[in-house]
Motif scaffolding. Structure first.
Motif, mmCIF file in Angstrom:
data_model
loop_
_atom_site.group_PDB
_atom_site.id
_atom_site.type_symbol
_atom_site.label_atom_id
_atom_site.label_comp_id
_atom_site.label_asym_id
_atom_site.label_seq_id
_atom_site.Cartn_x
_atom_site.Cartn_y
_atom_site.Cartn_z
ATOM 1 N N UNK A 3 -5.047 6.503 -36.875
ATOM 2 C CA UNK A 3 -6.395 7.031 -36.682
ATOM 3 C C UNK A 3 -7.145 6.293 -35.579
ATOM 4 N N UNK A 4 -6.591 5.184 -35.070
ATOM 5 C CA UNK A 4 -7.240 4.410 -34.023
ATOM 6 C C UNK A 4 -6.298 4.260 -32.838
ATOM 7 N N UNK A 5 -6.856 4.286 -31.652
ATOM 8 C CA UNK A 5 -6.044 4.225 -30.442
ATOM 9 C C UNK A 5 -5.517 2.813 -30.204
ATOM 10 N N UNK A 6 -4.339 2.745 -29.581
ATOM 11 C CA UNK A 6 -3.724 1.469 -29.220
ATOM 12 C C UNK A 6 -3.777 1.319 -27.706
ATOM 13 N N UNK A 7 -4.301 0.208 -27.197
ATOM 14 C CA UNK A 7 -4.345 0.021 -25.739
ATOM 15 C C UNK A 7 -2.953 -0.151 -25.167
ATOM 16 N N UNK A 8 -2.780 0.221 -23.929
ATOM 17 C CA UNK A 8 -1.466 0.080 -23.293
ATOM 18 C C UNK A 8 -1.149 -1.385 -22.997
ATOM 19 N N UNK A 9 -2.178 -2.177 -22.707
ATOM 20 C CA UNK A 9 -1.995 -3.599 -22.431
ATOM 21 C C UNK A 9 -2.469 -4.394 -23.644
ATOM 22 N N UNK A 10 -1.522 -4.756 -24.521
ATOM 23 C CA UNK A 10 -1.884 -5.399 -25.773
ATOM 24 C C UNK A 10 -1.832 -6.920 -25.636
ATOM 25 N N UNK A 11 -2.978 -7.539 -25.358
ATOM 26 C CA UNK A 11 -3.059 -8.983 -25.345
ATOM 27 C C UNK A 11 -3.133 -9.503 -26.775
ATOM 28 N N UNK A 12 -2.814 -10.778 -26.924
ATOM 29 C CA UNK A 12 -2.922 -11.383 -28.253
ATOM 30 C C UNK A 12 -4.349 -11.244 -28.767
#
Length: 206
Positions: A3-12
């Protein structure tokens, strides 16, 4: 489907921006981390970050604290391929237990308990909770584990605040949390500037 978007650049720590601020007043926790659990990638990355300091440690069992610690604790246990032990508020277990009194973040006196048939001398336990504010709840869990002869490998939570209790835990036990150092002060004063009141997540940058 998440239900929530995931960013393409996943930093810690990217998932911290998914948390929701308190909209109900002072009797509630100032922040609700459970919103990040609604996203499978966010939950997986959170667990990965929490386990990073313990990669070279032997863990026999994961213990989670009632109630929100059950979510992260069970996820950590599943990732490690280990069993999960629930440390419960008093009165919920129908078997022989060891109990410990503590004062929670709202300054209320409570008791927690753990079953007697799991923790054994030498058993290596990783303790997990959602949040460590005053440290009273986690201290009580540590006491329960150690009273039964088991070894606390470490402590893991989404956040460990730099309160007196939080600092004590950081000083005496190996620990993991998801808060970048640059944001620690904001968490300590309970005002995360990255979140909007309308619960709309914003991009986490630091």
């Amino acid at each position: 489907m998440d239900v929530l978007a995931v960013p393409t650049d996943r930093q810690k720590g990217w998932y911290l921006s998914l948390m929701a601020p308190n909209t109900k007043g002072p009797t509630f926790a100032w922040l609700d981390p459970s919103r990040l659990y609604c996203n499978s990638q966010a939950l997986a990355d959170c667990v990965k970050d929490l386990l990073s300091p313990f990669q070279n440690d032997s863990v026999d069992l994961v213990a989670g604290i009632d109630a929100m610690g059950f979510i992260l604790g069970a996820s950590v246990a599943t990732t490690l391929g280990k069993g999960f032990l629930a440390i419960r508020k008093a009165g919920h277990l129908c078997i022989a237990t060891q109990s410990q009194q503590y004062t929670d973040y709202s300054c209320r006196e409570k008791n927690m308990e753990v079953r007697l048939d799991v923790l054994k001398p030498g058993l290596r336990v990783l303790l997990v909770d959602q949040w460590i504010e005053t440290g009273g709840t986690m201290k009580a869990a540590i006491q329960l584990v150690e009273q039964l002869g088991a070894i606390v490998v470490g402590v893991a939570a989404v956040a460990i605040e730099n309160t007196e209790g939080g600092k004590w835990i950081k000083k005496h036990y190996k620990h993991a949390h998801c808060i970048p150092e640059k944001l620690q002060e904001q968490f300590d004063r309970h005002h995360l500037e990255l979140l909007r009141v309308e619960n709309t997540p914003v991009t986490l940058t630091y």
